[in-house]
Scaffold this active site. Structure first.
Site, PDB file in Angstrom:
ATOM      1  N   GLU A   1      38.425  46.819  40.872  1.00 18.81           N
ATOM      2  CA  GLU A   1      38.461  46.526  42.189  1.00 18.81           C
ATOM      3  C   GLU A   1      38.516  47.475  43.424  1.00 18.81           C
ATOM      4  O   GLU A   1      39.727  47.502  43.985  1.00 18.81           O
ATOM      5  CB  GLU A   1      39.136  45.307  42.537  1.00 18.81           C
ATOM      6  CG  GLU A   1      38.882  43.936  41.669  1.00 18.81           C
ATOM      7  CD  GLU A   1      39.744  42.675  42.272  1.00 18.81           C
ATOM      8  OE1 GLU A   1      40.703  42.733  42.944  1.00 18.81           O
ATOM      9  OE2 GLU A   1      39.253  41.802  41.941  1.00 18.81           O
TER      10      GLU A   1
ATOM     11  N   GLU B   1      35.973  39.106  36.363  1.00 14.28           N
ATOM     12  CA  GLU B   1      37.201  37.936  36.704  1.00 14.28           C
ATOM     13  C   GLU B   1      36.619  36.951  37.683  1.00 14.28           C
ATOM     14  O   GLU B   1      35.610  37.027  38.350  1.00 14.28           O
ATOM     15  CB  GLU B   1      38.202  38.909  37.773  1.00 14.28           C
ATOM     16  CG  GLU B   1      39.280  39.735  37.192  1.00 14.28           C
ATOM     17  CD  GLU B   1      40.152  40.113  38.120  1.00 14.28           C
ATOM     18  OE1 GLU B   1      40.406  39.374  39.160  1.00 14.28           O
ATOM     19  OE2 GLU B   1      40.590  41.198  37.764  1.00 14.28           O
TER      20      GLU B   1
HETATM   21  O1  LIG Z   1      44.643  41.421  39.426  1.00 16.67           O
HETATM   22  C1  LIG Z   1      43.842  40.295  40.164  1.00 16.67           C
HETATM   23  C2  LIG Z   1      42.809  40.901  40.934  1.00 16.67           C
HETATM   24  O2  LIG Z   1      41.966  41.786  40.251  1.00 16.67           O
HETATM   25  C3  LIG Z   1      42.015  40.141  41.749  1.00 16.67           C
HETATM   26  O3  LIG Z   1      41.765  40.495  43.151  1.00 16.67           O
HETATM   27  C4  LIG Z   1      41.407  39.622  44.281  1.00 16.67           C
HETATM   28  C5  LIG Z   1      40.173  39.396  44.032  1.00 16.67           C
HETATM   29  O4  LIG Z   1      39.661  38.512  44.916  1.00 16.67           O
HETATM   30  C6  LIG Z   1      39.851  38.838  46.227  1.00 16.67           C
HETATM   31  O5  LIG Z   1      39.611  37.912  47.178  1.00 16.67           O
HETATM   32  C7  LIG Z   1      38.550  36.852  46.796  1.00 16.67           C
HETATM   33  C8  LIG Z   1      37.032  37.762  47.237  1.00 16.67           C
HETATM   34  O6  LIG Z   1      35.907  36.621  46.982  1.00 16.67           O
HETATM   35  C9  LIG Z   1      36.254  35.371  47.937  1.00 16.67           C
HETATM   36  O7  LIG Z   1      35.048  34.529  47.481  1.00 16.67           O
HETATM   37  C10 LIG Z   1      37.669  34.799  47.451  1.00 16.67           C
HETATM   38  O8  LIG Z   1      37.799  33.432  48.041  1.00 16.67           O
HETATM   39  C11 LIG Z   1      38.732  35.735  47.674  1.00 16.67           C
HETATM   40  O9  LIG Z   1      39.945  35.186  47.026  1.00 16.67           O
HETATM   41  C12 LIG Z   1      41.252  39.475  46.274  1.00 16.67           C
HETATM   42  O10 LIG Z   1      41.393  39.932  47.736  1.00 16.67           O
HETATM   43  C13 LIG Z   1      41.643  40.416  45.525  1.00 16.67           C
HETATM   44  O11 LIG Z   1      43.141  40.624  45.641  1.00 16.67           O
HETATM   45  O12 LIG Z   1      42.955  38.894  41.919  1.00 16.67           O
HETATM   46  C14 LIG Z   1      43.927  38.074  41.218  1.00 16.67           C
HETATM   47  C15 LIG Z   1      44.734  39.483  40.590  1.00 16.67           C
HETATM   48  O13 LIG Z   1      45.692  38.790  39.715  1.00 16.67           O
END
Ligand SMILES: O[C@@H]1[C@@H](O)[C@H](O[C@@H]2CO[C@@H](O[C@@H]3CO[C@@H](O)[C@H](O)[C@H]3O)[C@H](O)[C@H]2O)OC[C@H]1O
Length: 479
Positions: free
Chosen positions: A189, A293
């Protein structure tokens, strides 16, 4: 096992050219511990520092080493395989392999648990993908890059970038002959606000790895939390044997969702649209996509009370509908995550274990304060932070466009305020309280606490595992 996996067009194939679809999970907060997954505030390097202050360096290292040991053992591999899954994505923190105060000097002991788990998975016919979840300086703005700040400094310091390239040379050297390693995910990411530095870095990483290892598949995450390839242009032409990682989290899987998911036509359309947007660049070029993920978080009776079953049924439906989309596309995926303390994991540490009993009240406080960012419920603290959001929108930057600071659009203004004021600032003040729980513990007691993470001391999230197993059975029958 006779061959490396490789990319052929849009597919992953084995040495005989037969398609292999990787279906599995991220291991979770193991070699990169995370606050919501492991039950501490802030990020990993902070709690390591704090615990060492409270119980001493030696005992603290003893505890973390035991944690690493018990978190994944033979019973875990056996169980994982029994669900019909075939791949584990292992998130690693660079700090296991390199000390910031001794850069580019390999800490060989970093490989101890990683090798052990990769070999254990291999024994059960499970592929692994090595995911570099943190890079020196922090490659993204969130807690899981273990930087302790929301500024992704990795992108503005060449030294940090050089060190990551060096680290991948070490990994490539170490794993180049291992055929059970399905491939390398060189960076989790990225959030590069300029969108160009990430491509230049991938060029460097590609060339460095390929000098040593011509065989393993490289899984490149899109920019902005693996959601955006739109500025990658023709970059893929430089990268051999490569697949492209999206992270397909659906808002419907989280407490902040606009409504409970019930699988209406409109909700399904949104689910599909959000997925298709992320893979558009690959579709236009006929490239191989991997969903590294995805997956909902779950309600807990101690917090959501009687609503828990209803919420979780709705989350399982999100999961099923996402799987239906992925199956049609024969997509390889890795659900987030295998093991935690009860928010998202396929298996989770029982509340009756020493670790969970020790931290029971602290965890309730952390939940009330919404100190974690992932899937937080901010009901209790909203009156504290809403005035700050209002102040910024009314007095600081009244124009909406000016509120769109990168990583917008993934971070809207309330997300930014939450990350900086709760996940970073408030969490800093909670670090010592977490560590004090361990004060005065003997090694035997620390060992017992760490054993809480053993498979035998975990519960299984049956609803989630049932969906995954039924899916595995269905795809196997239709193959
Ligand atoms: O280590 C993991 C990490 O890799 C993961 O990162 C998050 C991924 O999602 C991000 O936000 C999402 C983006 O898409 C939208 O549709 C969702 O609603 C959002 O939640 C977020 O900012 C990252 O941090 O997250 C989990 C960790 O454990």
């Amino acid at each position: 096992m006779s061959s490396f996996l490789r990319v052929e067009g849009t597919k992953l194939v084995d040495g005989d050219g037969l398609e292999v679809i990787l279906r599995g999970a991220g291991l979770g907060g193991w070699m990169n511990m995370e606050n919501f997954a492991c039950g501490y505030p802030g990020c990993e390097h902070q709690i390591r520092q704090e615990l060492a202050k409270v119980i001493g360096k030696e005992k603290s290292e003893f505890f973390f080493n035991k944690f690493l040991q018990y978190f994944f053992e033979e019973d875990d591999a056996k169980f994982f395989k029994s669900l019909g899954l075939n791949c584990i994505r292992i998130a690693v923190n660079y700090r296991h392999f390199e000390d910031d105060m001794n850069p580019k000097v390999l800490k060989k002991e970093g490989f101890k648990h990683l090798d052990r788990v990769i070999d254990l998975c291999a024994k059960y016919g499970i592929y692994t993908i090595i995911d570099c979840h943190t890079a020196p300086g922090g490659q993204n703005t969130d807690w899981h890059s273990d930087a302790g700040t929301h500024i992704a400094n990795f992108w503005i310091h060449k030294d940090f970038q050089d060190r990551l390239v060096w680290l991948w040379e070490q990994f490539a050297e170490h794993y180049k002959d291992n055929k059970w390693v399905a491939g390398y995910n060189p960076m989790n990411e990225p959030t590069d606000s300029e969108h160009t530095r990430v491509v230049a870095l991938y060029d460097r990483l590609h060339d460095a790895i390929r000098k040593i290892d011509k065989n393993h598949v490289l899984f490149w995450d899109g920019n902005t939390f693996a959601s955006d390839f739109s500025k990658f242009g023709d970059a893929h032409k430089n990268w051999t044997n490569s697949a492209y990682g999206i992270h397909d989290y659906s808002g419907y899987g989280f407490p902040a969702a606009r409504e409970l998911y019930s699988g209406t036509d409109e909700q399904r359309r949104r689910l599909r649209r959000s997925y298709e947007k992320k893979r558009q660049w690959m579709n236009e070029r006929g490239l191989c996509v991997w969903n590294g993920e995805w997956g909902p978080v779950y309600a807990r009776t101690e917090y959501e009370g009687d609503l828990t079953p209803q919420i979780n049924e709705s989350r399982y439906l999100v999961l099923k509908d996402q799987l239906a989309i992925y199956n049609k596309d024969r997509l390889s995926w890795s659900i987030w995550l295998y093991k935690d303390i009860g928010f998202q994991g396929m298996v989770y540490v029982s509340r009756e274990t020493p670790y969970m009993k020790l931290l029971k009240d602290f965890l309730a406080k952390k939940h009330r304060l919404a100190a974690d960012a992932w899937g937080a419920d901010d009901t209790y603290v909203r009156p504290v932070y809403q005035p700050l959001i209002d102040f910024i929108t009314k007095e600081v930057v009244p124009s909406e466009e000016q509120q769109h600071l990168y990583p917008w659009p993934v971070w809207k203004l309330p997300d930014r305020v939450a990350r900086i004021s709760r996940n970073i600032l408030v969490s800093e003040f909670l670090l010592n309280e977490w560590a004090e729980h361990f004060r005065g513990k003997s090694e035997a007691e620390l060992d017992e606490i760490a054993q809480s993470f053993k498979f035998a001391n975990c519960l299984k999230r049956d609803g989630l595992n049932k969906v995954l197993t039924e899916n595995a059975r269905m795809v196997a029958e239709s193959a």
